[in-house]
Design a protein around this motif. Structure first.
Motif, PDB file in Angstrom:
ATOM      1  N   CYS A  69       0.869  -1.190   0.000  1.00  0.00           N
ATOM      2  CA  CYS A  69       0.000   0.000   0.000  1.00  0.00           C
ATOM      3  C   CYS A  69       0.896   1.227   0.000  1.00  0.00           C
ATOM      4  O   CYS A  69       1.699   1.430   0.922  1.00  0.00           O
ATOM      5  N   LEU A  70       0.798   2.027  -1.035  1.00  0.00           N
ATOM      6  CA  LEU A  70       1.604   3.235  -1.154  1.00  0.00           C
ATOM      7  C   LEU A  70       0.878   4.385  -0.462  1.00  0.00           C
ATOM      8  O   LEU A  70      -0.347   4.516  -0.563  1.00  0.00           O
ATOM      9  N   PHE A  71       1.646   5.226   0.220  1.00  0.00           N
ATOM     10  CA  PHE A  71       1.041   6.311   0.984  1.00  0.00           C
ATOM     11  C   PHE A  71       2.017   7.472   1.123  1.00  0.00           C
ATOM     12  O   PHE A  71       3.203   7.359   0.818  1.00  0.00           O
ATOM     13  N   LYS A  72       1.490   8.594   1.578  1.00  0.00           N
ATOM     14  CA  LYS A  72       2.307   9.749   1.965  1.00  0.00           C
ATOM     15  C   LYS A  72       1.924  10.108   3.402  1.00  0.00           C
ATOM     16  O   LYS A  72       0.779   9.914   3.795  1.00  0.00           O
ATOM     17  N   PHE A  73       2.875  10.613   4.154  1.00  0.00           N
ATOM     18  CA  PHE A  73       2.586  11.083   5.508  1.00  0.00           C
ATOM     19  C   PHE A  73       2.888  12.569   5.561  1.00  0.00           C
ATOM     20  O   PHE A  73       4.008  12.996   5.320  1.00  0.00           O
ATOM     21  N   MET A  74       1.844  13.362   5.829  1.00  0.00           N
ATOM     22  CA  MET A  74       1.989  14.821   5.824  1.00  0.00           C
ATOM     23  C   MET A  74       1.706  15.356   7.218  1.00  0.00           C
ATOM     24  O   MET A  74       0.679  14.999   7.815  1.00  0.00           O
ATOM     25  N   PRO A  75       2.562  16.212   7.757  1.00  0.00           N
ATOM     26  CA  PRO A  75       2.419  16.657   9.148  1.00  0.00           C
ATOM     27  C   PRO A  75       1.301  17.662   9.375  1.00  0.00           C
ATOM     28  O   PRO A  75       0.868  17.858  10.495  1.00  0.00           O
ATOM     29  N   ASP A  76       0.840  18.352   8.330  1.00  0.00           N
ATOM     30  CA  ASP A  76      -0.221  19.343   8.529  1.00  0.00           C
ATOM     31  C   ASP A  76      -0.863  19.660   7.187  1.00  0.00           C
ATOM     32  O   ASP A  76      -0.387  19.254   6.133  1.00  0.00           O
TER      33      ASP A  76
END
Length: 839
Positions: A69-76
């Motif tokens: 599962c490809l994803f991005k993690f964004m802090p805000d």
């Protein structure tokens, strides 16, 4: 924290039978990240999480099935500052993860800031990669698998999406702001995003729109996020008339709605009684009253008459103003004057600080329901009215001597009267101001209403308005520049931000927009170019977008296919006006009471359908369209105002359908001939293309009936419930329809048998004392002190007498006996207690 995802994109290459296990793994992952607040070493080890090579910030984690599962993690993000976000992108096989990740890395940051309408139609091919449209799913607590699946498949209109381009710019633009946008461009989305953003502070916010239907849609969107722990502010949602009635301590009994206005015109036979009204449609008459005579805010002042001026100003000052050309004496009067140059007069009394004159003008602003006759006849730009001076004089006389006295006699108010009452309360500091005001569909409001809402803000700069001038088909004479003028003239030093425009249409595809663009070009060629014009760009997926079909078949064949559409949910048959609806029903041999989805363009505004057919929209106004197309560039502003209506009519009708729009015209017209190359021509395959059999299920019909009811379309809801053999719901709809038309007694009588609707019925019992007493008792709205007092002062038998010969009489009598017994029992207990206390 948020999860953002698009379910169709996430599993675009995954068979449905493989998704259940994947949902469990994904749910576990997001819950672990939510609990930790970040991607920890433990999470990296547990899920084999790592960054994909050759990408900027696309990550992967492993599913138990061996997929990634490809994803991005964004802090805000911009809507919820400092709120972390897991953006789920796509599930892919091990061997394809690199190629997919690199593609996503290029696309997602430029494209996932978009929004789109619900995806519900099957797709057979794709010309647009659906790696966009990620909805915000709030995680206030860990999610279950079922909860995550449900939130990914619920109605798209109930969720926020990342803002894109000018939408982001609008979010960051300070107020006061007027955000104009095309159909389906996300205006409401931006307003809700801004309200949520401001709600991080402790503030009071008011969201106002014109209809209950639009208010409910905005409220549902906001409610998905209002329980986020970071939100401290209070946001209240209202439709315009309900808000103003509440603030004025009035209710619908006192409100002259458009429906009630039509009933009054018909019952009093006004359109036939007065020759000058026979050639004016009820809608045009209402528009002239609402938009101009009572709704015009004026430049600096609404009314330019200065009655009994000598009582306020000495003669030398009057002579000075007259010599400077600021005022002139009214004909036939010794003491009444008219301001002839309002801007110079305004600045003259400002500079000389003549507070008594300012007070006089402001008093007229707040107390006079109508603008003065001379201003109406000669003081407005020609574009404000489509009528000649003589007709306008008659209309004004009708309003001044018949309409307004009727309202006063029967203690009624229309929406402009309510706006004046609101302004009076604001001026008297009787209303607590709001920190932020949001006004949706501002083009549907009169200038006086807009001004009253601006004044309701604690600071006039904290106001955001959205609108679309191309959808003004019940004109309010709205012009974007006039809102800027209101700020310039009424609120010193505050300039309106009106430069941000949303031109990206997420509902209609390029084929429809080619027609809209061509229509705009024709309008500009014939009527001139305006700063309000919007050149739209399609951002809808091509196969979601409505394909335009021009039907080239004989009329009887078309009517036969339209018959199959009758009463089917989520499709619309659109005609130009009420008379056109009557003609079509006669051609179809449809009884008036057995139809639910033939709409006039006025009725269809603000709604959205899967498919629509436009029937004789142009043919019914062939003479007007021929005049438009045959004429050189029009310069007469009154004619421009009239012709703009017809362009807007066609625009609104053409943009209602998400998937297919059909158009049929009896007669050849120049405008359709010009647009013809942009349509698919339909003949042999008409029956196949217009087949909507799959739409017509009992479940869809019930859902449609419920939707009609929630939108306040009680007539259609009632008809659909009768067709479903649900007499109980049909009678409830009928009762609401009676109340909507001002027939309060009939409505309350019918609702009395339905406990869940008693609270609504109680609002209309002001002149129905027995119902007010009994319903108030049933709902415990009155305490015993009040009831005991009422029993002393009112004779129940006399209150019941008007209903002795009605079926409801014995029900009322039994309820009255029960109430009397209960009240007497309470009174006896109190008396005994008093005697005990005195012993």
């Amino acid at each position: 924290m948020f999860v953002t995802a698009n379910e169709k994109r996430l599993f675009k290459n995954i068979a449905s039978n493989k998704r259940e296990e994947m949902y469990q793994d994904i749910t576990n992952f997001v819950n672990d990240v939510h609990q930790a607040g970040k991607i920890t070493d433990q999470i990296r080890h547990k899920y084999r999480t790592e960054k994909l090579k050759s990408t900027q910030d696309v990550f992967k984690f492993r599913l138990s099935s061996g997929y990634r599962c490809l994803f991005k993690f964004m802090p805000d993000n911009s809507i919820f500052p400092l709120k972390s976000e897991i953006a789920l992108l796509e599930v892919t096989e091990h061997d394809e993860q690199g190629d997919v990740g690199r593609r996503l890395d290029k696309q997602v940051m430029s494209e996932n800031r978009d929004i789109i309408s619900p995806v519900s139609e099957p797709k057979t091919q794709s010309t647009v990669d659906d790696t966009r449209y990620q909805r915000f799913i709030p995680m206030n607590q860990p999610l279950s698998v079922d909860a995550l699946r449900s939130k990914l498949t619920e109605n798209d209109n109930q969720f926020l999406y990342h803002l894109h381009g000018t939408q982001s710019e609008a979010l960051e633009t300070p107020g006061p702001m007027l955000l104009m946008g095309s159909a389906g461009s996300g205006k409401t989305l931006v307003e809700i995003a801004k309200a949520l953003n401001h709600a991080h502070d402790d503030c009071r916010q008011l969201y106002i729109t014109f209809t209950p239907m639009l208010k409910e849609a905005a409220l549902r969107l906001y409610q998905q996020y209002e329980n986020m722990p970071e939100l401290k502010g209070e946001t209240t949602f209202y439709d315009l008339s309900t808000f103003m009635l509440d603030e004025s301590s009035l209710n619908d009994v006192n409100f002259m709605s458009f429906e009630r206005f039509l009933t009054w015109l018909k019952e009093e036979n006004h359109l036939s009684r007065y020759d000058y009204l026979r050639q004016i449609s009820p809608i045009d008459l209402w528009t002239e009253i609402r938009g101009i005579i009572k709704g015009y805010a004026g430049n600096y002042y609404r009314n330019l008459e200065l009655n009994q001026l000598r009582n306020h100003v000495d003669k030398p000052q009057i002579k000075e103003w007259m010599s400077e050309g600021l005022i002139e004496k009214q004909k036939g009067s010794q003491s009444n004057y008219r301001i002839s140059d309002v801007e110079r007069f305004f600045f003259s009394i400002e500079e000389t600080d003549q507070t008594h004159i300012k007070a006089l003008m402001q008093h007229q602003d707040l107390s006079e329901p109508l603008i003065d006759l001379e201003t109406y006849l000669h003081g407005l730009s020609d574009k404000y009215s489509m009528f000649d001076v003589e007709t306008k004089r008659h209309i004004y006389q009708f309003v001044e001597t018949i309409y307004q006295p009727y309202l006063k006699k029967h203690q009624l108010v229309d929406d402009n009267d309510l706006a004046l009452l609101l302004r009076q309360k604001i001026a008297a500091d009787e209303i607590l101001p709001y920190d932020y005001i949001y006004i949706d569909e501002v083009q549907d409001l009169s200038e006086v209403q807009i001004l009253s809402l601006i004044e309701l803000a604690d600071t006039p700069s904290q106001v955001m308005m959205t609108g679309d001038v191309s959808q003004i088909i019940n004109p309010t004479l709205f012009v974007k520049g006039r809102v800027g003028a209101l700020y310039k003239q009424r609120f010193k030093g505050i300039n309106l931000n009106a430069d941000v425009v949303l031109n990206q249409n997420y509902r209609n595809g390029q084929r429809i927009l080619d027609i809209i663009t061509t229509l705009l070009s024709i309008r500009q060629e014939k009527l001139g170019t305006y700063t309000d014009d919007i050149n739209e760009v399609s951002k809808a997926e091509e196969l979601l977008a409505s394909t335009p079909f021009l039907i080239n078949s004989e009329k009887n064949r078309v009517l036969k296919n339209i018959t199959f559409w009758l009463n089917v949910p989520n499709v619309a048959i659109i005609v130009s006006d009420i008379m056109a609806k009557k003609r079509l029903k006669a051609e179809l041999e449809v009884p008036i009471e057995q139809e639910t989805n033939i709409f006039t363009v006025q009725e269809v505004k603000g709604r959205e359908f899967s498919k629509a057919i436009l029937y004789n929209i142009v043919t019914d106004e062939k003479d007007v369209w021929d005049n438009i197309m045959d004429s050189p560039k029009v310069k007469d502003k009154a004619i421009i105002t009239k012709y703009m209506y017809y362009f807007n009519l066609l625009y609104v009708a053409m943009t209602r359908a998400k998937y297919n729009v059909f158009i049929y015209e009896d007669k050849e017209t120049q405008i359709i001939s010009t647009l013809k190359p942009l349509f698919e021509i339909v003949d042999d395959n008409l029956e196949t293309l217009m087949n909507i059999q799959d739409y017509d299920t009992e479940e869809n019909r019930r859902e449609q009936a419920k939707k009609h009811f929630n939108e306040g379309d009680y007539e259609r809801a009632m008809t659909m419930y009768w067709q479903l053999d649900d007499s109980n719901q049909a009678n409830i709809c009928k009762a609401y329809r009676h109340i909507q038309k001002g027939e309060f007694e009939q409505g309350v009588l019918m609702l009395y048998h339905h406990n869940e609707h008693l609270a609504y019925a109680l609002r209309y019992t002001e002149k129905l004392p027995i119902f007010e007493l009994l319903i108030g008792y049933k709902l415990a709205s009155f305490n015993y002190d009040y009831l005991i007092e009422q029993m002393k002062n009112k004779k129940i038998n006399e209150m019941l007498k008007p209903y002795e010969k009605r079926d409801i009489y014995y029900t009322l009598l039994n309820d009255a006996v029960a109430m009397i017994s209960d009240v007497q029992k309470e009174a006896a207990i109190r008396k005994i207690n008093q005697m005990k206390e005195g012993m």
